[in-house]
Design a protein around this motif. Structure first.
Motif, PDB file in Angstrom:
ATOM      1  N   ARG A 244       0.816  -1.204   0.000  1.00 17.25           N
ATOM      2  CA  ARG A 244       0.000   0.000   0.000  1.00 17.25           C
ATOM      3  C   ARG A 244       0.861   1.269   0.000  1.00 17.25           C
ATOM      4  NH1 ARG A 244      -5.341   1.993   2.201  1.00 17.25           N
ATOM      5  NH2 ARG A 244      -4.490   2.558   4.216  1.00 17.25           N
ATOM      6  N   ILE A 245       2.045   1.186   0.637  1.00 19.40           N
ATOM      7  CA  ILE A 245       2.881   2.396   0.686  1.00 19.40           C
ATOM      8  C   ILE A 245       4.079   2.211  -0.241  1.00 19.40           C
ATOM      9  CG2 ILE A 245       4.316   3.867   2.163  1.00 19.40           C
ATOM     10  CD1 ILE A 245       2.456   3.140   4.484  1.00 19.40           C
ATOM     11  N   LEU A 246       4.304   3.229  -1.028  1.00 16.77           N
ATOM     12  CA  LEU A 246       5.438   3.206  -1.952  1.00 16.77           C
ATOM     13  C   LEU A 246       6.384   4.344  -1.560  1.00 16.77           C
ATOM     14  CD1 LEU A 246       6.941   2.572  -4.614  1.00 16.77           C
ATOM     15  CD2 LEU A 246       5.281   4.025  -5.780  1.00 16.77           C
ATOM     16  N   THR A 247       7.654   4.018  -1.417  1.00 17.56           N
ATOM     17  CA  THR A 247       8.633   5.047  -1.047  1.00 17.56           C
ATOM     18  C   THR A 247       9.740   5.087  -2.096  1.00 17.56           C
ATOM     19  OG1 THR A 247       8.208   4.652   1.287  1.00 17.56           O
ATOM     20  CG2 THR A 247      10.225   5.850   0.766  1.00 17.56           C
ATOM     21  N   ILE A 248      10.065   6.278  -2.519  1.00 18.70           N
ATOM     22  CA  ILE A 248      11.197   6.446  -3.434  1.00 18.70           C
ATOM     23  C   ILE A 248      12.318   7.126  -2.658  1.00 18.70           C
ATOM     24  CG2 ILE A 248      12.029   7.621  -5.524  1.00 18.70           C
ATOM     25  CD1 ILE A 248      10.023   5.394  -6.142  1.00 18.70           C
TER      26      ILE A 248
END
Ligand code: DGT
Ligand code: CA
Ligand code: CA
Length: 377
Positions: free
Chosen positions: A300-304
């Motif tokens: 659900r969480i995407l981090t770049i």
């Protein structure tokens, strides 16, 4: 597992030990900044009588008066008699929230990460620092600043060639300290420590050593395992002889049920166009997606993560409305966020040294019929 790691590989490692300062008391300061300049003491009240119980921790102002963890509350109060001081009960859920947020920042650098307690972790930053202890010093500063800026929390960092050295090093300068012990300096660093500084050495072992006429780390390093094993057992003797020579083979234990999946890569020098950024992003997303599918999970969480030439760390997280197991969604969102980050922070492309894609808030969907179609829109 150790056999698979060559000595050469071990010999290049740079391990960080990060320990949050006066943790529970600092958490209290974060929500009540007025506590900062007066002694504050966090207590576990037993509830039997008023003030029965022990001190859990206290800020450095209170430590100046001799207040310490595990001290009876009444004794702490007597030490702070006539002084304006605050005594507070513990609030574990709140400390765990702060810990989770701070650990996520550290974990989001995308390297091998092991949390060992609510306020401590080890990370293998060999890649980010190019296995160079000067770079590690710069990087430790930037990591410390990142946590301070985002959470207002200070920590002390020990940097060393293995977990043992980094753990001892993080305690050398506190609060808000950084201690770097290079491979070359590790032996003399440990020789100047006390036997009890070695994690795991308790009064019992120290006593046994004393009875053998051993009262310094140098004394241990001059012994062989065979000379110590009768008194201490083979395991402890081996550990101590190694430790006294600054050798520690223990590995970072990434938790089996890792709460995130990520991949980070170093970019080729002088990236000058978006096409190369796109290619890198696509390959990172492919790798993360494969890992996610193999585990049968949705995210659900995407981090770049972008790490710049000066080792500054820029990251951005986006929470999707629904869990997703779709490559397209991962890829599309990653590209969008990367471009926004580059534009919003005016980052020049040739300044990006490493790029990472991390997914978290994972959910098991292995029972679903088709992984790829799950929540795909
Ligand atoms: P530091 O690292 O020396 O700046 O101070 P702390 O407070 O972070 O100490 P640390 O790292 O040994 O322990 C982390 C937290 O664990 C601390 O904030 C409160 C809790 N804690 C430590 N020792 C005790 C204890 O003896 N009793 C209780 N109830 N809690 C403790
Ligand atoms: Ca601590
Ligand atoms: Ca600790």
């Amino acid at each position: 597992m150790n056999e698979n790691i060559s000595l050469n590989e071990i010999g290049k490692k740079i391990i960080f030990h990060i320990d949050f300062d006066y943790f529970y008391a600092q958490c209290e300061e974060i929500r009540k900044p007025e506590l900062r300049n007066i002694p504050s003491v966090v207590c576990v009240y037993s509830g039997r009588e008023e003030d029965s119980g022990v001190v859990s921790t206290c800020n450095y102002e209170a430590r100046k008066y001799g207040v310490k963890a595990a001290m009876p509350i009444r004794l702490a109060k007597s030490k702070l008699k006539d002084i304006e001081a605050i005594f507070l009960p513990t609030d574990m859920p709140y400390y765990h929230d702060i810990s989770r947020n701070a650990m996520r920042i550290i974990e989001n650098y995308g390297e091998l990460f092991e949390q060992v307690s609510v306020d401590e972790c080890y990370v293998d930053f060999t890649k980010i620092t190019n296995s160079d202890f000067d770079d590690a010093k710069i990087f430790a500063n930037s990591l410390q600043k990142n946590i301070k800026d985002k959470i207002k929390l200070t920590c002390s960092i020990g940097v060393g060639p293995n977990k043992l050295i980094s753990k001892i090093a993080s305690g050398v300068k506190k609060p808000n300290g950084i201690t770097v012990v290079s491979r070359e300096d590790a032996k003399s660093f440990i020789s100047n420590c006390k036997i009890e500084d070695i994690p795991g050495v308790g009064p019992k072992t120290a006593k046994k050593l004393e009875s053998l006429g051993i009262d310094s780390i140098s004394d241990i390093s001059n012994k062989s395992i065979f000379e110590l094993r009768d008194a201490l057992g083979y395991k402890t003797a081996t550990f101590l002889v190694n430790a006294s020579n600054a050798i520690d083979y223990s590995q970072i234990k990434v938790r089996g049920t890792s709460k995130q999946i990520g991949k980070i890569v170093t970019l080729k020098k002088d990236i000058a166009n978006f096409e190369q950024i796109n290619l890198t992003a696509a390959s990172l997303c492919t790798s993360v997606y494969e890992n996610l599918s193999n585990k049968g999970q949705a995210f659900r969480i995407l981090t770049i993560i972008l790490i710049l030439e000066n080792l500054q760390h820029v990251s951005f997280s986006k929470s999707l409305k629904l869990y997703s197991a779709s490559f397209d969604e991962l890829h599309k969102n990653s590209l969008f966020i990367i471009k926004e980050m580059i534009n919003n922070n005016s980052i020049s492309l040739d300044n990006i040294r490493r790029m990472g894609v991390v997914v978290s808030d994972l959910k098991d969907i292995s029972g679903q019929d088709s992984l790829v179609n799950y929540f795909e829109n």
